[in-house]
Scaffold this motif. Structure first.
Motif, PDB file in Angstrom:
ATOM      1  N   ARG A   1       1.061  -1.254   0.049  1.00  0.00           N
ATOM      2  CA  ARG A   1      -0.047  -0.057  -0.122  1.00  0.00           C
ATOM      3  C   ARG A   1       0.846   1.343   0.196  1.00  0.00           C
ATOM      4  O   ARG A   1       0.746   2.393   0.698  1.00  0.00           O
ATOM      5  CB  ARG A   1      -0.974   0.018   1.216  1.00  0.00           C
ATOM      6  N   ASN A   2       1.871   1.153  -0.636  1.00  0.00           N
ATOM      7  CA  ASN A   2       2.837   2.223  -0.865  1.00  0.00           C
ATOM      8  C   ASN A   2       3.552   2.656   0.455  1.00  0.00           C
ATOM      9  O   ASN A   2       3.811   4.044   0.776  1.00  0.00           O
ATOM     10  CB  ASN A   2       2.234   3.421  -1.658  1.00  0.00           C
ATOM     11  N   ALA A   3       3.772   1.650   1.385  1.00  0.00           N
ATOM     12  CA  ALA A   3       4.728   2.199   2.336  1.00  0.00           C
ATOM     13  C   ALA A   3       5.950   2.447   1.781  1.00  0.00           C
ATOM     14  O   ALA A   3       6.519   2.170   0.880  1.00  0.00           O
ATOM     15  CB  ALA A   3       4.884   0.835   3.279  1.00  0.00           C
ATOM     16  N   MET A   4       6.644   3.388   2.818  1.00  0.00           N
ATOM     17  CA  MET A   4       8.141   4.030   2.480  1.00  0.00           C
ATOM     18  C   MET A   4       9.038   3.101   2.875  1.00  0.00           C
ATOM     19  O   MET A   4       9.202   2.876   4.115  1.00  0.00           O
ATOM     20  CB  MET A   4       8.025   5.515   2.867  1.00  0.00           C
ATOM     21  N   THR A   5       9.886   2.689   2.041  1.00  0.00           N
ATOM     22  CA  THR A   5      11.194   1.924   2.323  1.00  0.00           C
ATOM     23  C   THR A   5      12.205   3.064   2.666  1.00  0.00           C
ATOM     24  O   THR A   5      12.302   4.271   2.310  1.00  0.00           O
ATOM     25  CB  THR A   5      11.662   1.010   1.211  1.00  0.00           C
ATOM     26  N   THR A   6      13.466   2.454   3.311  1.00  0.00           N
ATOM     27  CA  THR A   6      14.482   3.447   3.514  1.00  0.00           C
ATOM     28  C   THR A   6      15.063   4.126   2.176  1.00  0.00           C
ATOM     29  O   THR A   6      15.176   5.446   2.140  1.00  0.00           O
ATOM     30  CB  THR A   6      15.764   2.675   4.093  1.00  0.00           C
ATOM     31  N   PRO A   7      15.312   3.323   1.062  1.00  0.00           N
ATOM     32  CA  PRO A   7      15.742   3.917  -0.049  1.00  0.00           C
ATOM     33  C   PRO A   7      14.667   5.022  -0.749  1.00  0.00           C
ATOM     34  O   PRO A   7      15.196   6.140  -1.364  1.00  0.00           O
ATOM     35  CB  PRO A   7      15.845   3.022  -1.069  1.00  0.00           C
ATOM     36  N   MET A   8      13.443   4.769  -0.323  1.00  0.00           N
ATOM     37  CA  MET A   8      12.330   5.651  -0.944  1.00  0.00           C
ATOM     38  C   MET A   8      12.445   7.309  -0.123  1.00  0.00           C
ATOM     39  O   MET A   8      12.362   8.108  -0.571  1.00  0.00           O
ATOM     40  CB  MET A   8      10.978   4.907  -0.723  1.00  0.00           C
ATOM     41  N   TRP A   9      12.408   6.749   1.353  1.00  0.00           N
ATOM     42  CA  TRP A   9      12.714   8.007   2.111  1.00  0.00           C
ATOM     43  C   TRP A   9      13.858   8.774   1.762  1.00  0.00           C
ATOM     44  O   TRP A   9      13.983  10.032   1.456  1.00  0.00           O
ATOM     45  CB  TRP A   9      12.799   7.755   3.652  1.00  0.00           C
ATOM     46  N   SER A  10      14.945   8.239   1.475  1.00  0.00           N
ATOM     47  CA  SER A  10      16.140   8.911   1.100  1.00  0.00           C
ATOM     48  C   SER A  10      16.161   9.494  -0.256  1.00  0.00           C
ATOM     49  O   SER A  10      16.952  10.737  -0.622  1.00  0.00           O
ATOM     50  CB  SER A  10      17.474   7.848   0.975  1.00  0.00           C
TER      51      SER A  10
ATOM     52  N   ASP B   1       7.525   1.306   5.893  1.00  0.00           N
ATOM     53  CA  ASP B   1       7.417   0.231   5.801  1.00  0.00           C
ATOM     54  C   ASP B   1       8.076  -0.553   7.390  1.00  0.00           C
ATOM     55  O   ASP B   1       9.046  -0.089   7.751  1.00  0.00           O
ATOM     56  CB  ASP B   1       8.629  -0.632   4.879  1.00  0.00           C
ATOM     57  N   ILE B   2       7.038  -1.184   7.950  1.00  0.00           N
ATOM     58  CA  ILE B   2       7.426  -1.583   9.347  1.00  0.00           C
ATOM     59  C   ILE B   2       8.516  -2.651   9.478  1.00  0.00           C
ATOM     60  O   ILE B   2       9.458  -2.852  10.603  1.00  0.00           O
ATOM     61  CB  ILE B   2       5.839  -2.122  10.133  1.00  0.00           C
ATOM     62  N   SER B   3       8.803  -3.296   8.491  1.00  0.00           N
ATOM     63  CA  SER B   3       9.798  -4.229   8.560  1.00  0.00           C
ATOM     64  C   SER B   3      11.150  -3.538   8.667  1.00  0.00           C
ATOM     65  O   SER B   3      12.185  -4.156   8.977  1.00  0.00           O
ATOM     66  CB  SER B   3       9.800  -5.120   7.327  1.00  0.00           C
ATOM     67  N   GLU B   4      11.231  -2.084   8.283  1.00  0.00           N
ATOM     68  CA  GLU B   4      12.391  -1.628   8.310  1.00  0.00           C
ATOM     69  C   GLU B   4      12.598  -0.687   9.351  1.00  0.00           C
ATOM     70  O   GLU B   4      13.287   0.561   9.538  1.00  0.00           O
ATOM     71  CB  GLU B   4      12.803  -0.858   7.050  1.00  0.00           C
ATOM     72  N   LEU B   5      11.595  -0.700  10.314  1.00  0.00           N
ATOM     73  CA  LEU B   5      11.375   0.314  11.622  1.00  0.00           C
ATOM     74  C   LEU B   5      12.664   0.499  12.202  1.00  0.00           C
ATOM     75  O   LEU B   5      13.030   1.658  12.375  1.00  0.00           O
ATOM     76  CB  LEU B   5      10.480  -0.203  12.471  1.00  0.00           C
ATOM     77  N   ASP B   6      13.359  -0.735  12.612  1.00  0.00           N
ATOM     78  CA  ASP B   6      14.759  -0.191  13.320  1.00  0.00           C
ATOM     79  C   ASP B   6      15.543   0.520  12.663  1.00  0.00           C
ATOM     80  O   ASP B   6      16.145   1.562  13.240  1.00  0.00           O
ATOM     81  CB  ASP B   6      15.349  -1.529  13.708  1.00  0.00           C
ATOM     82  N   THR B   7      15.678   0.383  11.309  1.00  0.00           N
ATOM     83  CA  THR B   7      16.615   1.241  10.500  1.00  0.00           C
ATOM     84  C   THR B   7      16.041   2.543  10.580  1.00  0.00           C
ATOM     85  O   THR B   7      17.013   3.815  10.399  1.00  0.00           O
ATOM     86  CB  THR B   7      16.685   0.728   8.972  1.00  0.00           C
ATOM     87  N   ILE B   8      14.711   2.833  10.305  1.00  0.00           N
ATOM     88  CA  ILE B   8      14.412   4.173  10.063  1.00  0.00           C
ATOM     89  C   ILE B   8      14.423   4.925  11.261  1.00  0.00           C
ATOM     90  O   ILE B   8      14.806   6.030  11.375  1.00  0.00           O
ATOM     91  CB  ILE B   8      12.787   4.080   9.704  1.00  0.00           C
TER      92      ILE B   8
ATOM     93  N   VAL C   1      -3.032   7.936  12.314  1.00  0.00           N
ATOM     94  CA  VAL C   1      -1.743   8.442  13.037  1.00  0.00           C
ATOM     95  C   VAL C   1      -1.431   7.257  14.077  1.00  0.00           C
ATOM     96  O   VAL C   1      -1.859   7.605  15.034  1.00  0.00           O
ATOM     97  CB  VAL C   1      -1.618   9.771  13.527  1.00  0.00           C
ATOM     98  N   PRO C   2      -0.780   6.066  13.559  1.00  0.00           N
ATOM     99  CA  PRO C   2      -0.693   5.150  14.525  1.00  0.00           C
ATOM    100  C   PRO C   2       0.525   4.918  15.426  1.00  0.00           C
ATOM    101  O   PRO C   2       0.537   3.645  15.818  1.00  0.00           O
ATOM    102  CB  PRO C   2      -1.073   3.880  13.548  1.00  0.00           C
ATOM    103  N   PRO C   3       1.310   5.825  15.699  1.00  0.00           N
ATOM    104  CA  PRO C   3       2.461   5.424  16.632  1.00  0.00           C
ATOM    105  C   PRO C   3       2.073   4.871  17.917  1.00  0.00           C
ATOM    106  O   PRO C   3       2.986   4.080  18.487  1.00  0.00           O
ATOM    107  CB  PRO C   3       2.925   6.787  17.026  1.00  0.00           C
ATOM    108  N   ALA C   4       0.928   4.993  18.463  1.00  0.00           N
ATOM    109  CA  ALA C   4       0.602   4.526  19.758  1.00  0.00           C
ATOM    110  C   ALA C   4       0.251   3.003  19.843  1.00  0.00           C
ATOM    111  O   ALA C   4       0.162   2.141  20.686  1.00  0.00           O
ATOM    112  CB  ALA C   4      -0.768   5.250  20.258  1.00  0.00           C
ATOM    113  N   ASN C   5       0.076   2.569  18.569  1.00  0.00           N
ATOM    114  CA  ASN C   5       0.066   1.033  18.273  1.00  0.00           C
ATOM    115  C   ASN C   5       1.592   0.322  18.323  1.00  0.00           C
ATOM    116  O   ASN C   5       1.401  -0.808  18.134  1.00  0.00           O
ATOM    117  CB  ASN C   5      -0.755   0.998  16.733  1.00  0.00           C
ATOM    118  N   LEU C   6       2.601   1.392  18.198  1.00  0.00           N
ATOM    119  CA  LEU C   6       3.810   0.650  17.925  1.00  0.00           C
ATOM    120  C   LEU C   6       4.864   1.248  19.015  1.00  0.00           C
ATOM    121  O   LEU C   6       5.949   0.577  19.232  1.00  0.00           O
ATOM    122  CB  LEU C   6       4.259   1.327  16.613  1.00  0.00           C
ATOM    123  N   GLY C   7       4.289   2.157  19.940  1.00  0.00           N
ATOM    124  CA  GLY C   7       5.095   2.462  21.134  1.00  0.00           C
ATOM    125  C   GLY C   7       6.230   3.523  20.392  1.00  0.00           C
ATOM    126  O   GLY C   7       7.159   3.629  21.107  1.00  0.00           O
TER     127      GLY C   7
END
Length: 258
Positions: A26-35, A67-74, A126-132
């Motif tokens: 659903r067009n989640a942003m990966t690290t290269p896309m943010w960059s 992209d939540i799979s890259e959350l630590d990197t972000i 705006v879901p940061p409270a779902n992720l801490g």
């Protein structure tokens, strides 16, 4: 269509169309896309033929955020904030054309634009409270300025999704339309804006943003007034009004240095 995600840039007349293309997520942003955002926006700003920027998403969604799979990197870098700031600091008008999911970083990205046009299918959250998570202060402050502290707290505290009607009610969405006309409307609006005096538009964008940021100075106002005095736009705009003809605005869109 990209499996790994990408940003595409297409020029349509005086409009630059940027598409977020990561449909598998659903067009989640990966690290290269943010960059990629800062350099992409620099290209748009440097192109004298481009007067307006439209940002949209591929395959029925705007952007599902990071992209939540890259959350630590972000979390270990400022790439998302730099991306949002690259959009917000563009001196040219920016329009978000939104369908489907507009969540998290997608909301902050759309909020960095000047105008937001949404389809009836659009859902905002705006879901940061779902992720801490705690969002960085710069894009968070922009959201507060746009929809107010109460609405910002509601969205973050509940971490739920709201529809287009609610988003329009709180001031996040400017126009709410059937899905299949959203991009067409955004491009038509961009064409209309491109015909106006870019001196008037870019000066107003700069002055309003600085008013909101409380960084407006008398020197900045004087610099824009000097641009008006030295530009042929005012004379031709006035003559065009009196002669009932389209104006031939020719200010080169150079803007002012920061």
């Amino acid at each position: 269509m990209s499996e790994t995600g990408r940003l595409t840039l297409e020029t349509r007349g005086a409009t630059a169309l940027i598409t977020i293309d990561h449909p598998r997520k659903r067009n989640a942003m990966t690290t290269p896309m943010w960059s990629a955002w800062p350099a992409l926006m620099e290209r748009v700003v440097a192109d004298d033929d481009v007067r307006v920027v439209v940002i949209t998403g591929a395959s029925g969604h705007f952007c599902a955020g990071a992209d939540i799979s890259e959350l630590d990197t972000i979390l270990d870098n400022d790439r998302p904030t730099n991306a949002h700031e690259a959009i917000a600091r563009c001196p040219k008008p920016t329009i978000a054309a939104i369908n489907g999911s507009c969540v998290g970083g997608g909301v902050l990205m759309a909020g960095a634009c000047d105008i937001r046009i949404a389809g009836l299918s659009a859902r905002f959250g705006v879901p940061p409270a779902n992720l801490g998570l705690v969002y960085p202060p710069i894009p968070l402050e922009r959201l507060v300025r746009l929809i107010g502290p109460a609405a910002t707290k509601y969205l973050i505290f509940t971490a739920g999704l709201i529809g287009g009607e609610r988003a329009r009610h709180i001031g996040f969405v400017d126009e709410l339309l059937p899905d299949d006309v959203v991009l067409h409307r955004a491009l038509a609006l961009a064409d209309d804006i491109a015909k106006r005096s870019q001196l008037s538009i870019q000066a107003t964008k700069d002055l309003v943003d600085r008013m909101v940021d409380r960084t407006l100075t008398a020197q900045r106002v004087d610099a824009w007034m000097e641009q008006v005095a030295n530009s042929p736009d005012l004379a031709d705009g006035t003559a065009a009004f009196l002669e009932r003809r389209p104006a031939r605005f020719s200010w080169n869109g150079a803007g002012l240095p920061d």
